[in-house]
Design an enzyme around this catalytic site. Sequence first.
Site, mmCIF file in Angstrom:
data_model
loop_
_atom_site.group_PDB
_atom_site.id
_atom_site.type_symbol
_atom_site.label_atom_id
_atom_site.label_comp_id
_atom_site.label_asym_id
_atom_site.label_seq_id
_atom_site.Cartn_x
_atom_site.Cartn_y
_atom_site.Cartn_z
ATOM 1 N N LYS A 107 -0.619 -11.938 17.672
ATOM 2 C CA LYS A 107 -1.600 -11.907 16.726
ATOM 3 C C LYS A 107 -0.712 -11.875 15.305
ATOM 4 O O LYS A 107 -1.078 -12.730 14.313
ATOM 5 C CB LYS A 107 -2.294 -10.708 16.283
ATOM 6 C CG LYS A 107 -3.387 -10.664 17.632
ATOM 7 C CD LYS A 107 -4.353 -9.346 17.471
ATOM 8 C CE LYS A 107 -5.383 -9.579 18.696
ATOM 9 N NZ LYS A 107 -6.216 -8.197 18.940
ATOM 10 N N GLN A 121 -6.427 -1.983 18.700
ATOM 11 C CA GLN A 121 -6.362 -2.544 19.943
ATOM 12 C C GLN A 121 -6.782 -1.736 20.937
ATOM 13 O O GLN A 121 -6.428 -0.519 21.040
ATOM 14 C CB GLN A 121 -4.505 -2.773 20.171
ATOM 15 C CG GLN A 121 -4.317 -3.768 21.448
ATOM 16 C CD GLN A 121 -4.903 -4.944 21.312
ATOM 17 O OE1 GLN A 121 -5.070 -5.815 20.471
ATOM 18 N NE2 GLN A 121 -5.510 -5.599 22.555
ATOM 19 N N ASP A 175 -12.416 -7.391 13.803
ATOM 20 C CA ASP A 175 -12.990 -7.754 15.330
ATOM 21 C C ASP A 175 -14.286 -7.910 15.331
ATOM 22 O O ASP A 175 -14.874 -8.269 16.247
ATOM 23 C CB ASP A 175 -12.489 -6.336 16.245
ATOM 24 C CG ASP A 175 -11.238 -6.954 17.090
ATOM 25 O OD1 ASP A 175 -10.920 -8.120 17.200
ATOM 26 O OD2 ASP A 175 -10.653 -5.968 17.868
#
Length: 301
Positions: free
Chosen positions: A59, A103, A126
């Site tokens: 990322k 994460q 997200d």
Amino acid sequence: MRKGWNGPARLLDGAGIAATIKDELAERVRVLTERGYTPGLGTILVGTDPGSVAYVAGKHRDCAEVGIASIRVDLDADATQEQIDAAIDQLNADPACTGYIVQLPLPRGIDQNTVLERIDPDKDADGLHPMNLGRAVLRVSEPIESPLPCTPRACIELMQRHGIDLEGADVTVVGRGTTVGRSIGLLLGRKDINATVTSCHTRTRDLAAACRGADVIIAASGQAGLITADMVKPGAVVLDVGVSRITDPSTGKTRLAGDVADGVDEVAGWLSPNPAGVGPMTRALLLVNVVEAAERRAGIR
């Protein structure tokens, strides 16, 4: 959905489309930077799970490619709930952080729902905060000016950019996880897409029948090889989103496996591989969420 199809399937090239999206984003970031807004992506990584470490590193490489600033917070595997909460509060307050992710999965003993709910909804890169999922539920007939779940959005973008028409299509989703299974139906059912969604999982009584009637199968159960060739309608679109770790008993080595078994490519009309299918698209759509948040802040959107 390819009528009269005899195989083999055409590739849904997630890596190639993701590269195109990043090229598009680089120009949008350039415009933002000229206006004094440099988008910043933050990540909170707890522990050293190899898959998570690699994914977070990827990322940040993506960020460098398009001009997005990177903000990393790495915590030990034994980090407490309080330490994770403090890291979230830090990024919530950081003006350089446009959006960020925690994460997943988190270590045992950490309340994932508490963590997700603590994220500032406007910085939820997200798209998994309950407020943003709620907005997706309520605003089915209008554009949603808030982050959308990355992997579901990536699945739809991947199909649309390959010219697959989802209007009126029968879509079977296999899996009920937070990141894909529970949320993708919300997006597919919106009036700008108009798909008809059947939600299934590994305990569905006749999963094979539910899949055989589908124009599109999105496999996100995390059970290796669950979707076999006899479960797929000829010409159907199949997206392999599930990830499992399989250990070879003879060598002890572990490899990643998807939900789609060998042989499906001989029946399906379109197939996303795993890896190099939806994964690169998810990372690209994460960047899209960050850039869109910066554009909202800059008054461009």
